[in-house]
Design a protein around this motif. Structure first.
Motif, PDB file in Angstrom:
ATOM      1  N   TYR A 129      -7.714  -5.480   1.288  1.00 55.34           N
ATOM      2  CA  TYR A 129      -6.171  -6.137   1.255  1.00 55.34           C
ATOM      3  C   TYR A 129      -6.022  -6.738   0.596  1.00 55.34           C
ATOM      4  O   TYR A 129      -5.930  -8.154   0.139  1.00 55.34           O
ATOM      5  CB  TYR A 129      -5.640  -6.109   2.648  1.00 55.34           C
ATOM      6  N   THR A 133      -6.152  -5.321  -4.622  1.00 56.19           N
ATOM      7  CA  THR A 133      -5.654  -4.541  -4.199  1.00 56.19           C
ATOM      8  C   THR A 133      -4.391  -3.762  -4.235  1.00 56.19           C
ATOM      9  O   THR A 133      -4.212  -2.643  -4.168  1.00 56.19           O
ATOM     10  CB  THR A 133      -6.227  -4.297  -2.746  1.00 56.19           C
ATOM     11  N   CYS A 134      -3.879  -4.183  -5.038  1.00 56.67           N
ATOM     12  CA  CYS A 134      -2.337  -3.622  -4.988  1.00 56.67           C
ATOM     13  C   CYS A 134      -1.970  -3.093  -4.005  1.00 56.67           C
ATOM     14  O   CYS A 134      -1.306  -2.191  -4.028  1.00 56.67           O
ATOM     15  CB  CYS A 134      -2.891  -2.245  -6.114  1.00 56.67           C
ATOM     16  N   ARG A 135      -1.286  -4.159  -3.001  1.00 60.32           N
ATOM     17  CA  ARG A 135      -0.552  -3.762  -2.243  1.00 60.32           C
ATOM     18  C   ARG A 135       0.832  -4.289  -2.238  1.00 60.32           C
ATOM     19  O   ARG A 135       1.772  -5.260  -3.043  1.00 60.32           O
ATOM     20  CB  ARG A 135      -0.897  -4.205  -0.783  1.00 60.32           C
ATOM     21  N   THR A 136       1.487  -4.124  -0.875  1.00 60.06           N
ATOM     22  CA  THR A 136       2.859  -4.124  -1.500  1.00 60.06           C
ATOM     23  C   THR A 136       3.460  -4.390   0.366  1.00 60.06           C
ATOM     24  O   THR A 136       2.362  -4.497   1.285  1.00 60.06           O
ATOM     25  CB  THR A 136       3.799  -3.512  -1.570  1.00 60.06           C
ATOM     26  N   THR A 137       5.263  -4.486   0.600  1.00 56.75           N
ATOM     27  CA  THR A 137       5.207  -5.319   2.427  1.00 56.75           C
ATOM     28  C   THR A 137       5.651  -3.533   2.503  1.00 56.75           C
ATOM     29  O   THR A 137       6.424  -2.570   1.817  1.00 56.75           O
ATOM     30  CB  THR A 137       6.145  -5.828   1.749  1.00 56.75           C
ATOM     31  N   ASN A 138       5.856  -3.480   4.423  1.00 58.51           N
ATOM     32  CA  ASN A 138       6.408  -2.268   4.618  1.00 58.51           C
ATOM     33  C   ASN A 138       7.926  -1.636   4.119  1.00 58.51           C
ATOM     34  O   ASN A 138       8.206  -1.283   3.718  1.00 58.51           O
ATOM     35  CB  ASN A 138       6.251  -2.357   6.294  1.00 58.51           C
ATOM     36  N   MET A 141       8.237  -0.940   0.953  1.00 55.92           N
ATOM     37  CA  MET A 141       8.194   0.515   1.137  1.00 55.92           C
ATOM     38  C   MET A 141       9.108   1.269   1.638  1.00 55.92           C
ATOM     39  O   MET A 141       9.304   3.281   1.487  1.00 55.92           O
ATOM     40  CB  MET A 141       6.670   1.109   1.560  1.00 55.92           C
ATOM     41  N   LEU A 142       9.629   0.628   3.039  1.00 55.81           N
ATOM     42  CA  LEU A 142      10.288   1.555   3.258  1.00 55.81           C
ATOM     43  C   LEU A 142      11.647   1.853   2.706  1.00 55.81           C
ATOM     44  O   LEU A 142      12.563   2.450   2.596  1.00 55.81           O
ATOM     45  CB  LEU A 142      10.623   1.288   4.812  1.00 55.81           C
ATOM     46  N   GLN A 145      11.480   4.494   0.112  1.00 49.28           N
ATOM     47  CA  GLN A 145      11.792   5.315   0.858  1.00 49.28           C
ATOM     48  C   GLN A 145      13.088   5.710   1.119  1.00 49.28           C
ATOM     49  O   GLN A 145      13.744   7.116   1.201  1.00 49.28           O
ATOM     50  CB  GLN A 145      11.111   5.993   2.389  1.00 49.28           C
TER      51      GLN A 145
ATOM     52  N   ARG B  20      -9.352   3.514  13.715  1.00 50.05           N
ATOM     53  CA  ARG B  20     -10.020   3.426  12.748  1.00 50.05           C
ATOM     54  C   ARG B  20     -11.271   5.115  12.523  1.00 50.05           C
ATOM     55  O   ARG B  20     -12.077   4.653  11.150  1.00 50.05           O
ATOM     56  CB  ARG B  20     -11.479   2.613  13.632  1.00 50.05           C
ATOM     57  N   SER B 255      -6.623   5.424   0.906  1.00 45.82           N
ATOM     58  CA  SER B 255      -5.695   4.563   1.296  1.00 45.82           C
ATOM     59  C   SER B 255      -4.043   4.529   0.897  1.00 45.82           C
ATOM     60  O   SER B 255      -3.513   3.802   0.925  1.00 45.82           O
ATOM     61  CB  SER B 255      -6.206   3.265   0.261  1.00 45.82           C
ATOM     62  N   SER B 286       1.799   6.994   5.963  1.00 45.97           N
ATOM     63  CA  SER B 286       2.381   6.055   4.418  1.00 45.97           C
ATOM     64  C   SER B 286       1.159   5.347   4.298  1.00 45.97           C
ATOM     65  O   SER B 286       1.238   4.324   3.875  1.00 45.97           O
ATOM     66  CB  SER B 286       3.892   5.252   5.846  1.00 45.97           C
ATOM     67  N   HIS B 287       0.894   5.215   5.256  1.00 46.73           N
ATOM     68  CA  HIS B 287      -0.541   3.712   5.010  1.00 46.73           C
ATOM     69  C   HIS B 287      -2.170   4.158   5.011  1.00 46.73           C
ATOM     70  O   HIS B 287      -1.828   5.630   4.664  1.00 46.73           O
ATOM     71  CB  HIS B 287      -0.976   2.743   5.950  1.00 46.73           C
ATOM     72  N   ASP B 288      -3.069   4.111   4.560  1.00 40.76           N
ATOM     73  CA  ASP B 288      -5.122   4.450   4.540  1.00 40.76           C
ATOM     74  C   ASP B 288      -4.681   5.393   4.780  1.00 40.76           C
ATOM     75  O   ASP B 288      -4.950   4.950   6.680  1.00 40.76           O
ATOM     76  CB  ASP B 288      -5.252   3.065   4.627  1.00 40.76           C
ATOM     77  N   MET B 304      -4.096   3.490   9.355  1.00 40.27           N
ATOM     78  CA  MET B 304      -3.913   2.853   9.292  1.00 40.27           C
ATOM     79  C   MET B 304      -1.893   3.101   9.624  1.00 40.27           C
ATOM     80  O   MET B 304      -1.484   1.981  10.812  1.00 40.27           O
ATOM     81  CB  MET B 304      -3.810   1.561   8.517  1.00 40.27           C
ATOM     82  N   MET B 617       6.663  -0.049  12.310  1.00 37.86           N
ATOM     83  CA  MET B 617       6.603   0.138  10.682  1.00 37.86           C
ATOM     84  C   MET B 617       6.369  -1.863  10.439  1.00 37.86           C
ATOM     85  O   MET B 617       5.737  -0.862   9.099  1.00 37.86           O
ATOM     86  CB  MET B 617       7.536   1.402  10.215  1.00 37.86           C
ATOM     87  N   GLN B 619       6.078  -3.607  11.291  1.00 36.21           N
ATOM     88  CA  GLN B 619       4.714  -4.553  11.877  1.00 36.21           C
ATOM     89  C   GLN B 619       2.851  -3.820  11.359  1.00 36.21           C
ATOM     90  O   GLN B 619       2.086  -4.844  11.976  1.00 36.21           O
ATOM     91  CB  GLN B 619       4.716  -5.102  13.453  1.00 36.21           C
ATOM     92  N   LEU B 620       3.399  -3.331  10.392  1.00 35.41           N
ATOM     93  CA  LEU B 620       2.516  -2.589  10.266  1.00 35.41           C
ATOM     94  C   LEU B 620       0.910  -3.342   9.150  1.00 35.41           C
ATOM     95  O   LEU B 620       1.822  -4.056   8.362  1.00 35.41           O
ATOM     96  CB  LEU B 620       2.037  -1.123   9.694  1.00 35.41           C
ATOM     97  N   PRO B 621      -0.130  -3.598   8.619  1.00 40.95           N
ATOM     98  CA  PRO B 621      -0.182  -3.969   7.925  1.00 40.95           C
ATOM     99  C   PRO B 621      -0.076  -3.524   5.743  1.00 40.95           C
ATOM    100  O   PRO B 621       1.193  -2.040   6.159  1.00 40.95           O
ATOM    101  CB  PRO B 621      -2.189  -3.683   7.642  1.00 40.95           C
ATOM    102  N   ALA B 622      -0.685  -4.620   5.439  1.00 44.79           N
ATOM    103  CA  ALA B 622       0.451  -3.583   4.255  1.00 44.79           C
ATOM    104  C   ALA B 622      -0.215  -2.105   3.252  1.00 44.79           C
ATOM    105  O   ALA B 622      -1.322  -2.101   3.480  1.00 44.79           O
ATOM    106  CB  ALA B 622       0.085  -5.024   3.101  1.00 44.79           C
ATOM    107  N   PRO B 623       0.964  -1.214   3.257  1.00 43.10           N
ATOM    108  CA  PRO B 623       0.250  -0.348   2.420  1.00 43.10           C
ATOM    109  C   PRO B 623       0.504  -0.580   0.739  1.00 43.10           C
ATOM    110  O   PRO B 623       0.587  -1.543   0.225  1.00 43.10           O
ATOM    111  CB  PRO B 623       1.359   0.355   2.765  1.00 43.10           C
ATOM    112  N   VAL B 624      -0.395   0.323   0.145  1.00 42.93           N
ATOM    113  CA  VAL B 624      -0.321   0.219  -0.952  1.00 42.93           C
ATOM    114  C   VAL B 624       1.348   0.372  -1.826  1.00 42.93           C
ATOM    115  O   VAL B 624       2.020   0.796  -1.547  1.00 42.93           O
ATOM    116  CB  VAL B 624      -0.846   1.432  -1.927  1.00 42.93           C
TER     117      VAL B 624
END
Lengths: 206, 631
Positions: A129, A133-138, A141-142, A145, B20, B255, B286-288, B304, B617, B619-624
């Motif tokens: 992270y 690392t090129c991340r976005t927010t949920n 992403m949703l 979608q 994990r 990831s 949707s995540h790692d 994740m 979803m 509240q999950l950690p950040a996806p790529v």
């Protein structure tokens, strides 16, 4: 409360004996459960956040301290070869003076282990992270979608107001304002809920 | 038939923990899954993927790796400890500090005689697996950086270890590093960033397969130490690999949330010139993806997004059957919500605390849901196993791995809570995972993971009888308050009714078995986790899974095999006189999702506790960040 003993007798004709169990009042050092009001839980949340920051700061200090001590030890070891005889003499004479004027403390082993664990966790966090690392927010992403899916709909932020914060603010409200909010707009959070609100709230079985 | 007011409850902030790591035991067909909060779950792949055992987590356990050795389960984590689990009593049996700092990986040799762990301090430590414990044997030669991954060669003579920027092959006997495989860093801007070898596989023919943080899967010749082939499969990390038992297939988790399959196949007809070829890509997360298991027939993945996904391989199973369906397990297979029906209270179970809430009253047709928070029970380091609230709301109990606590709660203008006692946990042969008492306090029913249901007579304090064992694990049981019949629903979705007084299955139950349940009922992929009854209508059995709740009316006929199962909408559209002809016993409602609990209060209002997946979803950690065309 008095201690009550409930035990089972042997069961005739059945292979497995029933388990016996006791219910007794034991003194223990567990905490009693908390009784918390809305105001208290908000204060508790702030307190725990502050605690986390304090812990992080403390660990940083510990690391600094550890590095400083190690540096000192190396310096000391360098000098020791020349001074060994003198040092021994000094210690010899000093030990009798030190009685009662020093304290021995055991450094908690867990401190070092938990510090190492934090370093390891930080390694994972930064690799997955951290910067680059090129991340976005949920949310984003949703929303994507929603836009690309079969039933195209608006971005998630638009559809669900107060994303994520609604639940938290609900918990921290006073009972009066909560009642007001619920009476006016309970199901107005998402378009899907709006649809359900239009239908009768009662559910009828045929 | 019935009109119910509905309390729609969405303030249970249930958050599942990330997966994990996982390990599949092909002998017993059990999958062990370790979560970020330290909990370990066992899924029975022979019984409709039922989550039969849950060992609660613990603060700081930080499990990174799991390993089966025969029937024994070991884990290792960033707390530097190796844990062996007692799967009968569902708790850690013992822990051993490896004294190497945080542990990143654990693996046993093929004979099950040695455990190797990869540590933060750069050592691979070997432990002997003895009968009741493990014992430190020695360290392999120390490396200057942390050991992130390792794999034994099937002969147990070598160990391949993945680190930063390289893989080392160690001779397990001498401890010397015999080969160094240098892994390329990423191209372009990330050239300065070290590449981490997150996972390695070691095949019988000495092929080594690695997955790294630069997004590569690489095939190496372990004998010559040369690189055979590189596949760049993602812009992000390849976090995990899993090799099939027959070594013909390898899967890689990324990831991005994809799982990529490689197969050892030949491009020519005569089957010579076999090579590793990239075949399928699965996009079910949707995540790692940080955990994988390759069974004989399926690809199992988790990460994740907290969901466990079982993707059957279509060349190994019969297509278009129940067997070939994709399975996603997103919610626990047990209830985390308790409901005090008389008092209108809800008890929410979290790993580290319990929350007690009071439901609001209703005025006329409008349900004023002003729930208010009553109190919280804080638990310490050991996480909560299970909890219960009495119908009157006056008694609350919960358990951890070491104790059971009972509290008396009194509600006047204020709340007073008194701890009644702590029970030490009794040891039993197989873990009891379900327990229920009859309303009149005469009967107690327990179910264990051996599929046994025992009935105890609490007045006489002895075992009354054992229900005939049905070979699918019960997922929920309940005793009818009027008839004292025991209703049980099982992992394969079968329903039974057993008379406690007569000690035999009831007529209704036998008729249901003879008729058979509709395939739409049997193909549901989430278990029934709760049964409740209607105080005004003893013919009703109310039960629910994640996607629907159902009122079974025992006075109505069973649906014919060609009947429509979900017929509520149809019945509504018919005039009342015609409804009787089409009505059957199963009244299903799918308006509320995802269901954590459905209960009926004494005043006949339904309480529906929902936890929409979307809320989880968010509240999950950040996806790529994926760049998609036209967005």
């Amino acid at each position: 409360e008095t201690a009550a003993r409930l035990s089972s007798s042997k069961t005739a004709g059945i292979e497995k004996p029933a388990e016996s169990f006791t219910l007794s009042l034991e003194s223990s050092d567990d905490e009693a459960p908390e009784e918390v009001t809305f105001e208290d839980s908000k204060a508790a949340a702030l307190r725990s956040m502050k605690q986390a920051l304090d812990t992080a700061r403390r660990e940083k200090q510990l690391l600094k301290e550890k590095r400083r001590k190690r540096q000192e030890l190396f310096q000391e070891q360098k000098k020791r070869k020349l001074l060994s005889a003198d040092v021994l003499e000094e210690i010899d004479s000093a030990s009798s003076n030190l009685k009662g004027k020093y304290t021995v403390t055991t450094v908690k082993e867990r401190t070092l282990a938990s510090f190492q664990q934090q370093v390891a966790e930080e390694f994972i966090r930064s690799r997955l992270y951290g910067p680059g690392t090129c991340r976005t927010t949920n949310n984003e992403m949703l929303s994507l979608q929603n836009k690309k899916g079969w039933n195209k709909s608006a971005a998630v932020q638009f559809v669900k107001k107060d994303w994520g914060t609604f639940r938290t603010s609900l918990r921290l409200m006073t009972r009066g304002s909560l009642l007001q909010l619920l009476q006016s707009s309970w199901c107005n959070v998402s378009s899907k809920d709006k649809k359900l609100k239009k239908e009768k709230k009662d559910f009828i079985f045929s | 038939m019935g009109e119910f007011k509905v309390h729609r409850v969405r303030f249970f902030d249930y958050m599942p923990s990330a997966i994990r790591t996982m390990a599949f035991n092909s002998q017993t067909e059990r999958l062990a899954v370790a979560r970020a909060d330290g909990a370990v779950e066992i899924f029975n792949f022979n019984d409709n993927f039922f989550q039969e055992k849950v060992i609660p987590g613990q603060d700081g356990r930080a499990t990174e790796a799991l390993c089966w050795v025969g029937h024994r389960l070991f884990s290792a984590g960033l707390n530097g400890e190796i844990t062996e689990y007692d799967l009968e009593n569902l708790r850690p049996q013992y822990t051993v500090d490896a004294y190497g700092g945080p542990i990143w990986t654990i693996s046993s040799n093929s004979q099950g005689t040695q455990l190797a762990v990869g540590c933060e301090d750069g050592t691979v430590k070997i432990f002997a697996i003895l009968e009741e414990r493990i014992q430190f044997q020695r360290n392999l030669n120390r490396h200057k950086g942390r050991i992130i991954s390792l794999c034994w060669h099937p002969s147990s003579a070598q160990i391949a270890a993945g680190m930063t920027d390289m893989i080392k092959i160690f001779d397990a006997e001498t401890g010397h590093a015999t080969r160094r495989l240098l892994v390329d860093r990423a191209m372009g801007a990330s050239k300065n960033k070290e590449v981490v070898v997150w996972s390695v596989g070691y095949l019988s023919d000495h092929t080594i397969i690695s997955g790294d943080s630069a997004g590569k899967v690489q095939i190496w010749n372990g004998l010559t130490g040369t690189l055979v082939r590189t596949y760049l499969v993602t812009k992000w990390d390849v976090l995990v690999l899993s090799v099939s038992k027959d070594e013909s297939s390898v899967i890689a988790g990324t990831s991005e949330g994809t799982v990529i399959q490689f197969q050892f196949i030949s491009s020519t007809v005569d089957q010579h010139d076999k090579e590793w070829v990239r075949t399928r890509t699965f996009r079910n997360h949707s995540h790692d993806v940080s955990a994988l298991a390759h069974t004989d027939t399926a690809v199992v993945s988790g990460g994740m997004d907290t969901q466990l996904v079982v993707r059957p391989l279509l060349d190994k199973v019969e297509k278009n059957t129940q067997e070939s369906a994709l399975r996603k397990i997103a919610f626990p297979h047990r209830s985390l919500v308790g409901c005090a029906k008389k008092a209108g209270l809800l008890l929410f179970q979290f790993p580290d605390r319990l929350e007690l809430w009071k439901l609001g009253e209703s005025e006329g047709h409008v349900c004023l849901m002003y729930p208010y928070f009553v109190c919280r029970f804080l638990q310490g380091e050991d996480h909560i196993c299970c909890s219960a609230l009495s119908a009157c709301g006056g008694w609350l109990a919960y358990s951890t791995v070491s104790s059971v606590r009972l509290y008396r709660i009194q509600y006047n203008n204020t709340i007073s809570i008194n701890k009644v006692g702590t029970l030490a946990r009794a040891c039993s042969r197989q873990p009891v995972h379900l327990l229920c008492a009859s309303d009149d306090g005469k009967w107690l029913a327990t179910a264990n993971t051996d599929c046994e249901i025992h009935i105890y007579n609490l007045h006489k304090m002895k075992l009354h009888c054992m229900v005939p064992v049905y070979n699918s694990c019960p997922t929920t049981i309940a005793i009818h308050p009027v008839t004292n019949n025991l209703i049980s629903v099982h992992a394969d979705q079968q329903i039974f009714e057993f008379s406690l007084v007569q000690k035999e299955y009831t007529q209704w139950s036998r008729r249901l078995q003879a008729q058979g349940l509709l395939s739409l009922w049997l193909e549901r992929d989430t278990p029934i986790t709760h049964i409740t009854f209607n105080p005004k209508n003893p013919d009703h059995i109310i039960l629910h899974d994640t996607y629907m709740f159902c009122i079974i009316d025992q006075s109505l006929p069973f649906p014919e095999l060609n009947a429509v199962l979900w017929n509520q909408m149809t019945l509504k559209s018919l005039p009342v006189s015609q409804r009787i002809g089409q009505s059957h016993a199963f009244k299903i409602c799918k308006s509320f999702q995802h269901l954590m609990c459905v209960s009926l209060l004494e005043d006949l209002s339904l309480v529906v506790v929902e936890r929409p997946l979307l809320d989880i979803m968010s509240q999950l950690p950040a996806p790529v960040r994926q760049k998609k065309f036209a967005t």
